[in-house]
Motif scaffolding. Structure first.
Motif, short mmCIF file in Angstrom:
data_model
loop_
_atom_site.label_atom_id
_atom_site.label_comp_id
_atom_site.label_asym_id
_atom_site.label_seq_id
_atom_site.Cartn_x
_atom_site.Cartn_y
_atom_site.Cartn_z
N GLU A 158 0.78 -1.19 0.04
CA GLU A 158 0.15 -0.14 -0.03
C GLU A 158 0.80 1.08 0.01
OE1 GLU A 158 -3.72 -1.43 2.47
OE2 GLU A 158 -1.93 -0.91 3.60
N VAL A 159 0.51 2.22 -0.65
CA VAL A 159 1.10 3.48 -0.76
C VAL A 159 0.39 4.56 -0.06
CG1 VAL A 159 2.59 2.86 -2.53
CG2 VAL A 159 0.46 3.97 -2.99
N SER A 160 0.97 5.82 0.54
CA SER A 160 0.43 6.58 0.84
C SER A 160 1.24 8.00 0.76
CB SER A 160 0.07 7.01 2.33
OG SER A 160 -0.42 8.05 3.08
N ASP A 161 0.82 8.88 -0.06
CA ASP A 161 1.62 10.11 -0.35
C ASP A 161 1.18 11.45 0.54
OD1 ASP A 161 -0.76 9.96 -1.83
OD2 ASP A 161 0.09 11.70 -3.12
N ALA A 162 2.32 12.28 0.70
CA ALA A 162 2.12 13.42 1.22
C ALA A 162 1.33 14.30 0.27
CB ALA A 162 3.55 14.08 1.78
#
Length: 68
Positions: free
Chosen positions: A23-27
């Motif tokens: 999973e990814v999460s970007d600022a």
């Protein structure tokens, strides 16, 4: 320097629902990309700068990490 605000964790739309997903999460400001194992949501998280993430994606698209 304050902590950036992050978007929600998400999986690729190409994920087949199997057990080998990340999973990814970007600022919100694009400064950091976080990556984690979808099976271990409380486990370690890798963090990339925006530039580092862009270089990784470009390398992946170019086949730089393909197994022989």
């Amino acid at each position: 320097m304050s902590d950036p605000t992050f978007r929600h964790w998400r999986k690729s739309t190409r994920s087949d629902g199997g057990q080998n997903c990340v999973e990814v999460s970007d600022a919100v400001d694009g400064s950091v990309m976080r990556v984690r194992d979808s099976k271990d949501k409380t486990g370690p998280v890798l963090a990339f700068t925006g530039e580092g993430w862009a270089a990784f994606i470009a390398g992946a698209k170019a086949g730089a990490f393909d197994l022989a």
